[in-house]
Design a protein around this motif. Structure first.
Motif, PDB file in Angstrom:
ATOM      1  N   UNK A   1       0.838  -1.199   0.000  1.00 51.93           N
ATOM      2  CA  UNK A   1       0.000   0.000   0.000  1.00 51.93           C
ATOM      3  C   UNK A   1       0.876   1.253   0.000  1.00 51.93           C
ATOM      4  N   UNK A   2       1.956   1.228   0.821  1.00 51.76           N
ATOM      5  CA  UNK A   2       2.886   2.350   0.820  1.00 51.76           C
ATOM      6  C   UNK A   2       3.524   2.557  -0.539  1.00 51.76           C
ATOM      7  N   UNK A   3       3.863   1.458  -1.220  1.00 50.00           N
ATOM      8  CA  UNK A   3       4.442   1.578  -2.554  1.00 50.00           C
ATOM      9  C   UNK A   3       3.434   2.153  -3.550  1.00 50.00           C
ATOM     10  N   UNK A   4       2.165   1.812  -3.361  1.00 52.04           N
ATOM     11  CA  UNK A   4       1.135   2.396  -4.231  1.00 52.04           C
ATOM     12  C   UNK A   4       1.095   3.911  -4.060  1.00 52.04           C
TER      13      UNK A   4
ATOM     14  N   UNK B   1       9.695  18.690 -10.603  1.00 52.32           N
ATOM     15  CA  UNK B   1      11.052  19.223 -10.531  1.00 52.32           C
ATOM     16  C   UNK B   1      11.981  18.101 -10.077  1.00 52.32           C
ATOM     17  N   UNK B   2      13.271  18.337 -10.232  1.00 54.53           N
ATOM     18  CA  UNK B   2      14.252  17.314  -9.839  1.00 54.53           C
ATOM     19  C   UNK B   2      14.228  17.049  -8.339  1.00 54.53           C
ATOM     20  N   UNK B   3      14.159  18.061  -7.447  1.00 54.00           N
ATOM     21  CA  UNK B   3      14.109  17.760  -6.010  1.00 54.00           C
ATOM     22  C   UNK B   3      12.902  16.919  -5.615  1.00 54.00           C
ATOM     23  N   UNK B   4      11.726  17.228  -6.175  1.00 58.82           N
ATOM     24  CA  UNK B   4      10.540  16.424  -5.854  1.00 58.82           C
ATOM     25  C   UNK B   4      10.712  15.005  -6.375  1.00 58.82           C
ATOM     26  N   UNK B   5      11.248  14.869  -7.578  1.00 60.66           N
ATOM     27  CA  UNK B   5      11.511  13.534  -8.128  1.00 60.66           C
ATOM     28  C   UNK B   5      12.440  12.745  -7.216  1.00 60.66           C
ATOM     29  N   UNK B   6      13.515  13.362  -6.749  1.00 63.89           N
ATOM     30  CA  UNK B   6      14.473  12.664  -5.902  1.00 63.89           C
ATOM     31  C   UNK B   6      13.822  12.212  -4.600  1.00 63.89           C
ATOM     32  N   UNK B   7      12.983  13.055  -4.014  1.00 63.18           N
ATOM     33  CA  UNK B   7      12.289  12.703  -2.781  1.00 63.18           C
ATOM     34  C   UNK B   7      11.376  11.491  -2.998  1.00 63.18           C
ATOM     35  N   UNK B   8      10.604  11.510  -4.076  1.00 67.78           N
ATOM     36  CA  UNK B   8       9.690  10.398  -4.364  1.00 67.78           C
ATOM     37  C   UNK B   8      10.481   9.132  -4.672  1.00 67.78           C
ATOM     38  N   UNK B   9      11.557   9.265  -5.440  1.00 66.32           N
ATOM     39  CA  UNK B   9      12.346   8.093  -5.819  1.00 66.32           C
ATOM     40  C   UNK B   9      12.985   7.444  -4.605  1.00 66.32           C
ATOM     41  N   UNK B  10      13.464   8.245  -3.658  1.00 66.53           N
ATOM     42  CA  UNK B  10      14.071   7.693  -2.442  1.00 66.53           C
ATOM     43  C   UNK B  10      13.016   6.970  -1.613  1.00 66.53           C
ATOM     44  N   UNK B  11      11.844   7.578  -1.447  1.00 65.32           N
ATOM     45  CA  UNK B  11      10.770   6.922  -0.698  1.00 65.32           C
ATOM     46  C   UNK B  11      10.397   5.595  -1.348  1.00 65.32           C
ATOM     47  N   UNK B  12      10.242   5.609  -2.655  1.00 66.34           N
ATOM     48  CA  UNK B  12       9.880   4.380  -3.362  1.00 66.34           C
ATOM     49  C   UNK B  12      10.963   3.318  -3.195  1.00 66.34           C
ATOM     50  N   UNK B  13      12.218   3.706  -3.276  1.00 65.08           N
ATOM     51  CA  UNK B  13      13.316   2.753  -3.169  1.00 65.08           C
ATOM     52  C   UNK B  13      13.415   2.149  -1.772  1.00 65.08           C
TER      53      UNK B  13
ATOM     54  N   UNK C   1      10.747  -4.185   1.150  1.00 70.10           N
ATOM     55  CA  UNK C   1       9.719  -5.164   0.798  1.00 70.10           C
ATOM     56  C   UNK C   1      10.333  -6.471   0.324  1.00 70.10           C
ATOM     57  N   UNK C   2      11.474  -6.414  -0.355  1.00 68.23           N
ATOM     58  CA  UNK C   2      12.123  -7.638  -0.810  1.00 68.23           C
ATOM     59  C   UNK C   2      12.556  -8.504   0.371  1.00 68.23           C
ATOM     60  N   UNK C   3      13.075  -7.879   1.429  1.00 66.61           N
ATOM     61  CA  UNK C   3      13.470  -8.639   2.610  1.00 66.61           C
ATOM     62  C   UNK C   3      12.255  -9.233   3.305  1.00 66.61           C
ATOM     63  N   UNK C   4      11.182  -8.460   3.398  1.00 62.79           N
ATOM     64  CA  UNK C   4       9.949  -8.968   4.009  1.00 62.79           C
ATOM     65  C   UNK C   4       9.381 -10.104   3.174  1.00 62.79           C
ATOM     66  N   UNK C   5       9.445  -9.961   1.842  1.00 64.86           N
ATOM     67  CA  UNK C   5       8.966 -11.031   0.972  1.00 64.86           C
ATOM     68  C   UNK C   5       9.742 -12.317   1.214  1.00 64.86           C
TER      69      UNK C   5
ATOM     70  N   UNK D   1      -1.676   2.597 -13.639  1.00 63.07           N
ATOM     71  CA  UNK D   1      -1.657   1.145 -13.719  1.00 63.07           C
ATOM     72  C   UNK D   1      -0.722   0.539 -12.698  1.00 63.07           C
ATOM     73  N   UNK D   2       0.430   1.145 -12.503  1.00 59.36           N
ATOM     74  CA  UNK D   2       1.376   0.662 -11.502  1.00 59.36           C
ATOM     75  C   UNK D   2       0.778   0.753 -10.098  1.00 59.36           C
ATOM     76  N   UNK D   3       0.111   1.842  -9.799  1.00 63.25           N
ATOM     77  CA  UNK D   3      -0.541   2.010  -8.493  1.00 63.25           C
ATOM     78  C   UNK D   3      -1.576   0.911  -8.265  1.00 63.25           C
ATOM     79  N   UNK D   4      -2.402   0.659  -9.263  1.00 66.11           N
ATOM     80  CA  UNK D   4      -3.463  -0.335  -9.108  1.00 66.11           C
ATOM     81  C   UNK D   4      -2.906  -1.736  -8.885  1.00 66.11           C
ATOM     82  N   UNK D   5      -1.787  -2.072  -9.527  1.00 67.60           N
ATOM     83  CA  UNK D   5      -1.227  -3.412  -9.334  1.00 67.60           C
ATOM     84  C   UNK D   5      -0.690  -3.589  -7.913  1.00 67.60           C
ATOM     85  N   UNK D   6      -0.142  -2.521  -7.325  1.00 68.46           N
ATOM     86  CA  UNK D   6       0.281  -2.607  -5.922  1.00 68.46           C
ATOM     87  C   UNK D   6      -0.911  -2.882  -5.005  1.00 68.46           C
ATOM     88  N   UNK D   7      -2.009  -2.185  -5.231  1.00 67.05           N
ATOM     89  CA  UNK D   7      -3.185  -2.358  -4.376  1.00 67.05           C
ATOM     90  C   UNK D   7      -3.788  -3.751  -4.556  1.00 67.05           C
TER      91      UNK D   7
END
Length: 407
Positions: free
Chosen positions: A85-88, A99-111, A117-121, A174-180
């Protein structure tokens, strides 16, 4: 058709496989179209996107061990569903990037969420599969994931063909929906409470130097991921006479063989000793593929294509042997009450290898040509040959410290 399908019979593993399939369809959508969305849809510079993803990937590795350790203390099913859900939410946040700063913030959160999640999986796979079925479950999910990524990449083609804001935003949605959907499927699994209450600190697994040595060797062999995803395509178009569509043929061969053979080639590596021997064979087979790639340089279309496809078959079988053997080693050498934390360490080292892989292999192979391929082959062979010795060392250390085995 049932024998060709990677989906297992009805049961918990089938449910987990369907969740993985949903998740990786979204992965395929984003892998195929994410960079174009950010550059053509949002208008970010390509260099900034590449640098931002690299930084985010490295920062994301820090979540692997803590979240893996949390899965040792909490139900990994529920924890993974929450992370999905967090990844969604993180995936949807790309719609707000301007902008680049907003992109970097989102990319870090997603990463951070994706790596944790891989470790939990991995902890959830261990709980669902049990000691004698977790490697089989891991291989099943590997096959299903490749199928999902292929489907998602194919679907992304429609949005890429449109090449407009609506199409690119459809990829994100589409990516959001697959996470949910994946999270909803995970909650259909029975609860998986921890088998023991551990008081180990999250980073205790990192202090198990013998386990780290085995996992580091496995991480070195995992550099083939960079070969297939980056180096081989550039080698084909820049150093051989094979036409560009051969790049797609190589990736298709890898995907089809993975879907068909991942489960079959995972048998017999549930315990550390046979897994180490399989890892040795994987290293030698990966090494055997490198001279074939080297020989393809400068050859005309027909011979080059034949060499490239033959090398890819060897590389793919080595990949499948490595991934199943790596799972067997990571599970069997882990402390039973800290499976998630140990899988976090293993995943962190593998992620680090994939992060530095482009910087290492691009100058070695594309700059070094044939000799570079042979050097890489020697690294693969030497690492594979060392794994049984490292594994015996790790098992001896574990036997000499029974507290590592105690719940």
């Amino acid at each position: 058709m049932r024998r060709l399908s990677p989906l297992p019979p009805p049961g918990p593993l089938r449910t987990l496989s369907l969740a993985t399939l949903a998740n990786t369809v979204g992965t395929g959508l984003w892998l195929a179209g994410g960079a174009l969305y950010l550059t053509r849809g949002v208008g970010l510079p390509a260099a900034a996107v590449a640098a931002g993803l690299t930084v985010a990937g490295l920062v994301g590795l820090t979540a692997s061990v803590p979240l893996g350790a949390l899965a040792d203390r909490r139900d990994p099913r529920t924890l993974r569903a929450l992370l999905q859900v967090g990844q969604a939410v993180a995936a949807g946040a790309y719609l707000l990037v301007d902008s680049v700063p907003v992109f970097l913030l989102v990319a870090i959160l997603e990463s951070l969420l994706a790596t944790g999640n891989l470790a939990v999986r991995a902890a959830l796979v261990a709980a669902v599969g049990g000691p004698d079925g977790r490697v089989h479950a891991f291989a099943t999910l590997r096959a299903v994931a490749n199928l999902g990524i292929a489907v998602g990449s194919g679907l992304a083609g429609f949005a890429l063909a449109a090449d407009n804001q609506i199409g690119y935003r459809a990829l994100v949605v589409g990516n959001v929906l697959t996470y949910l959907l994946s999270a909803a499927l995970l909650l259909r699994l029975p609860p998986q409470p921890p088998v023991a209450v551990t008081r180990k600190r999250p980073w205790a697994a990192l202090r198990d130097g013998r386990f780290v040595a085995v996992s580091a060797a496995s991480a070195v062999l995992s550099l083939y991921v960079t070969l297939l995803g980056l180096v081989v395509p550039l080698w084909i178009v820049g150093r051989t006479g094979a036409p560009p569509p051969v790049v797609s043929a190589v990736l298709l061969v890898n995907t089809v063989l993975t879907v068909l053979l991942a489960v079959r080639l995972s048998r017999g590596v549930d315990r550390a000793a046979p897994a180490a021997r399989r890892m040795r064979r994987a290293g030698l087979l990966l090494a055997a593929a490198t001279p074939l790639y080297a020989l393809s340089a400068g050859r005309s279309a027909g011979p080059a294509t034949a060499l490239l496809l033959a090398a890819t078959v060897l590389l793919t079988v080595g990949d499948l042997w490595h991934s199943s053997a790596g799972a067997g080693l990571a599970y069997d050498l882990a402390a039973p009450d800290a499976i998630g934390a140990y899988q976090g360490v293993d995943g962190m080292l593998g992620g680090l290898a994939r992060a530095v892989g482009p910087a290492l292999l691009t100058p070695l192979v594309l700059g070094g040509g044939g000799p570079g391929w042979l050097v890489l082959g020697a690294v693969f062979a030497g690492t594979g040959l060392a794994v049984p010795t490292l594994t015996r060392w790790a098992r001896d250390g574990r036997a000499g410290h029974p507290e590592r085995m105690a719940a």
